[in-house]
Design an enzyme around this catalytic site. Structure first.
Site, PDB file in Angstrom:
ATOM      1  N   PHE A 113      23.150  37.047  73.642  1.00  8.16           N
ATOM      2  CA  PHE A 113      24.556  37.120  73.232  1.00  8.16           C
ATOM      3  C   PHE A 113      25.323  36.029  73.995  1.00  8.16           C
ATOM      4  O   PHE A 113      25.137  35.861  75.206  1.00  8.16           O
ATOM      5  CB  PHE A 113      25.093  38.505  73.584  1.00  8.16           C
ATOM      6  CG  PHE A 113      26.447  38.799  73.014  1.00  8.16           C
ATOM      7  CD1 PHE A 113      26.599  39.150  71.686  1.00  8.16           C
ATOM      8  CD2 PHE A 113      27.576  38.740  73.819  1.00  8.16           C
ATOM      9  CE1 PHE A 113      27.848  39.438  71.165  1.00  8.16           C
ATOM     10  CE2 PHE A 113      28.834  39.021  73.304  1.00  8.16           C
ATOM     11  CZ  PHE A 113      28.961  39.374  71.971  1.00  8.16           C
ATOM     12  N   ASP A 184      19.570  42.870  79.740  1.00  6.55           N
ATOM     13  CA  ASP A 184      20.789  43.380  79.112  1.00  6.55           C
ATOM     14  C   ASP A 184      20.374  44.393  78.050  1.00  6.55           C
ATOM     15  O   ASP A 184      19.610  44.075  77.123  1.00  6.55           O
ATOM     16  CB  ASP A 184      21.574  42.211  78.492  1.00  6.55           C
ATOM     17  CG  ASP A 184      22.962  42.655  78.059  1.00  6.55           C
ATOM     18  OD1 ASP A 184      23.112  43.820  77.627  1.00  6.55           O
ATOM     19  OD2 ASP A 184      23.909  41.836  78.140  1.00  6.55           O
ATOM     20  N   TYR A 209      30.199  51.277  74.693  1.00  8.27           N
ATOM     21  CA  TYR A 209      31.006  51.490  73.478  1.00  8.27           C
ATOM     22  C   TYR A 209      30.205  51.279  72.203  1.00  8.27           C
ATOM     23  O   TYR A 209      30.697  51.534  71.125  1.00  8.27           O
ATOM     24  CB  TYR A 209      32.240  50.569  73.477  1.00  8.27           C
ATOM     25  CG  TYR A 209      31.933  49.115  73.736  1.00  8.27           C
ATOM     26  CD1 TYR A 209      31.454  48.302  72.719  1.00  8.27           C
ATOM     27  CD2 TYR A 209      32.103  48.571  75.003  1.00  8.27           C
ATOM     28  CE1 TYR A 209      31.147  46.969  72.971  1.00  8.27           C
ATOM     29  CE2 TYR A 209      31.804  47.242  75.259  1.00  8.27           C
ATOM     30  CZ  TYR A 209      31.321  46.445  74.240  1.00  8.27           C
ATOM     31  OH  TYR A 209      31.013  45.142  74.479  1.00  8.27           O
ATOM     32  N   LYS A 210      28.952  50.804  72.330  1.00  4.80           N
ATOM     33  CA  LYS A 210      28.115  50.610  71.136  1.00  4.80           C
ATOM     34  C   LYS A 210      27.408  51.929  70.821  1.00  4.80           C
ATOM     35  O   LYS A 210      28.076  52.892  70.453  1.00  4.80           O
ATOM     36  CB  LYS A 210      27.158  49.436  71.361  1.00  4.80           C
ATOM     37  CG  LYS A 210      27.913  48.105  71.435  1.00  4.80           C
ATOM     38  CD  LYS A 210      27.049  46.921  71.833  1.00  4.80           C
ATOM     39  CE  LYS A 210      27.907  45.641  71.848  1.00  4.80           C
ATOM     40  NZ  LYS A 210      27.298  44.556  72.604  1.00  4.80           N
ATOM     41  N   ARG A 356      24.722  42.921  58.949  1.00  2.60           N
ATOM     42  CA  ARG A 356      24.061  43.744  59.955  1.00  2.60           C
ATOM     43  C   ARG A 356      24.423  45.221  59.763  1.00  2.60           C
ATOM     44  O   ARG A 356      25.593  45.546  59.561  1.00  2.60           O
ATOM     45  CB  ARG A 356      24.538  43.250  61.324  1.00  2.60           C
ATOM     46  CG  ARG A 356      23.813  43.810  62.497  1.00  2.60           C
ATOM     47  CD  ARG A 356      24.238  43.083  63.746  1.00  2.60           C
ATOM     48  NE  ARG A 356      25.610  43.415  64.137  1.00  2.60           N
ATOM     49  CZ  ARG A 356      26.081  43.325  65.377  1.00  2.60           C
ATOM     50  NH1 ARG A 356      25.303  42.885  66.340  1.00  2.60           N
ATOM     51  NH2 ARG A 356      27.323  43.637  65.668  1.00  2.60           N
TER      52      ARG A 356
END
Ligand SMILES: *Cc1c(COP(=O)(O)O)cnc(C)c1O
Length: 397
Positions: A113, A184, A209-210, A356
C-alpha cells in the site's frame, strides 16, 4: 463453530444494500451507538478526568490489543492499539532498523500500500542519504532478501488483488539472512487466520476499521515479538510509552514490553466503538471465518465468470493464495462500480481498472453473494454502467 447468522444480526446493514466493502470500512455493530453514547454520558459526562481510572480508559489500548491479538496469533501482552496505521508503520520500521545497526536497506514490494512505502521513504530520508528503500515485484521478494537488507516490510495481503505472501516462509528466510520483519496485517486481521507467534514474526501492524469493524478513524495496532520487546527503542517516544508517565521525568525511559509502543493520549470514543466490534469478534473463530470466506469467494468467482465474460479475475484463483477479497479487471471499472453502488451492491474501485469486492462471513452469506451476482450480471450484460452519471470521479473511490 461460529454462528454466522447470529453475528450477521449484530450489525446495522442498511435495507437494500449488499455490502461487499468491509475490507475498506466495516459496518456499524448495532451495540456501538449505545455504547458510545453511554461512554459520553456516563463516563466523560459524569466522571470527567476520573474516567481515566474509574472507567478504565487508560487500560483500553492494551486490553483491545489482546482481543485483537487472539485473532492474529499473538502472545498475550504483545499487541497495543493507538494512532493510525501509517504511524504504526513508522514506529515498527524505525525500531526494526535500530535492531539491525550497520544495515541500511528496507526491502518492500510494489504490491504494498503506498502509505507504507511513503512512510518508509520519509523515515529513511530523515536518517541520511545512505539509507535505501528497495522496492521489487512481489514474486521477486524472496530472491531480494540478502544480508544487505536490514528490514523486510511487507503487507501480507495485497490490497488490490488479494494475493497473499507466505508469511512463515518469508520470515524464516529473512531470519536466516539476519533481516528483521515488519508485517502489515491491514487486509489480514479479521480476514484470514494469522499466526504471528507460530511464524516467529518480529513486528506487525494493522488497522481496525477494515475487517475488524471499529469505525472510520478507529485506532491501529502494533505487535512486537515478546523476545524483542525489551530491546526495542521506540522512535516515537511519547509520554504514554514512558515507564512512568506520571513521574514527568525529563528523560525518556521506555515502558515495559509492548506498552512502550504507545505514544500519546488514546482516542477513547473511538476505542469504545471498537470494543463493541470486538464483542462480536470474541465470538468468532478465525478457522471458521476462513472456511466460510473461501466458500463465498469461490461461489462469487464461479458465478461472475459464468455470466460476465468482460470481467477478468485479478485475484489468485487458488483460494489458499488469496485473502478475503476478490478483484476483477474491467476497463470501465470505475463506472461499473458506480453503477453497482447505485443498484445496491457496494464494492470499491482501485486504479487503474480494479473492481474490488470484500467477503466478510460475519455478515455476508450465500444469499447475499447470489443476489450481488444477479445485479452485477444485469449491469454488465445491459451495459448499464455506460451512463454519464457513473463516470464522474468522486474524491474517495
Ligand atoms: C488501509 C491501509 C493503510 C491505511 O493507513 P491509515 O494510516 O490507517 O490511513 C496503510 N497500509 C495498508 C497496507 C493499508 O491497507
Amino acid at each position: 463453530m461460529t454462528d454466522f447468522s447470529a453475528t450477521k444480526a449484530m450489525f446495522e446493514l442498511p435495507e437494500g444494500v449488499i455490502y461487499l466493502d468491509g475490507n475498506s470500512l466495516g459496518p456499524l455493530p448495532n451495540t456501538a451507538s449505545a455504547r458510545v453514547q453511554g461512554m459520553l454520558t456516563d463516563e466523560w459526562g459524569q466522571m470527567l478526568i476520573t474516567g481515566w481510572n474509574k472507567a478504565g480508559w487508560m487500560g483500553l489500548p492494551a486490553g483491545l490489543g489482546d482481543r485483537i491479538g487472539r485473532l492474529i496469533g499473538a502472545e498475550t501482552g504483545s499487541v497495543v492499539t493507538g494512532d493510525t496505521l501509517s504511524i504504526k508503520v513508522y514506529q515498527a520500521v524505525a525500531s526494526a532498523l535500530e535492531l539491525n545497526p550497520g544495515r541500511k536497506v528496507v526491502l518492500s514490494d510494489n504490491g504494498n500500500f503506498p502509505s507504507d512505502l511513503y512512510i518508509a521513504d520519509g523515515l529513511l530520508r530523515s536518517l541520511g542519504d545512505d539509507y535505501e528503500l528497495r522496492v521489487v515485484d512481489p514474486e521477486d521478494v524472496a530472491g531480494a532478501i540478502t544480508e544487505e537488507v536490514a528490514v523486510l516490510m511487507l503487507t501480507e495481503v495485497d490490497y488490490r488483488s488479494g494475493r497473499m505472501h507466505n508469511m512463515k516462509a518469508l520470515t524464516e528466510l529473512a531470519h536466516t539472512k539476519g533481516v528483521v520483519t515488519v508485517w502489515d496485517l491491514a487486509h489480514s486481521a479479521g480476514a484470514i487466520p494469522v499466526d504471528l507467534a507460530g511464524c516467529n514474526a518480529d513486528f506487525a501492524v494493522g488497522c481496525t476499521y477494515k475487517y475488524l469493524n471499529g469505525g472510520p478513524g478507529a485506532p491501529a495496532f502494533i505487535y512486537v515479538a515478546p523476545r524483542l520487546a525489551a530491546n526495542v527503542r521506540p522512535a516515537l517516544s511519547g509520554w504514554l510509552g514512558h515507564e512512568a508517565p506520571f513521574a514527568f521525568d525529563l528523560d525518556y525511559r521506555p515502558g515495559s514490553g509492548i506498552e512502550r509502543m504507545r505514544v500519546g493520549t488514546p482516542p477513547i470514543i473511538q476505542m469504545t466503538a471498537l470494543s463493541a466490534a470486538m464483542d462480536i469478534w470474541d465470538m468468532a473463530n478465525m478457522a471458521d471465518v476462513r472456511a466460510k470466506s473461501i466458500e463465498l469467494t469461490e461461489l462469487f468467482i464461479e458465478r461472475v465468470e459464468a455470466s460476465c465474460p468482460d470481467l477478468r479475475l485479478a485475484s489468485p484463483r487458488n483460494p489458499e493464495l488469496r485473502g478475503s477479497q476478490i478483484s476483477f479487471r474491467f476497463k470501465e471499472g470505475y463506472a461499473a462500480m458506480q453503477a453497482l453502488i447505485a443498484h445496491g451492491v457496494v464494492g470499491d474501485f482501485r486504479a487503474p481498472d480494479i473492481m474490488r469486492f470484500g467477503f466478510t462471513p460475519l455478515y455476508i452469506d450465500e444469499g447475499d453473494v447470489e443476489r450481488a451476482v444477479e445485479i452485477i450480471t444485469e449491469i454488465m450484460q445491459n451495459r448499464l454502467w455506460d451512463a454519464p452519471e457513473y463516470k464522474v470521479r468522486q474524491r474517495v473511490t
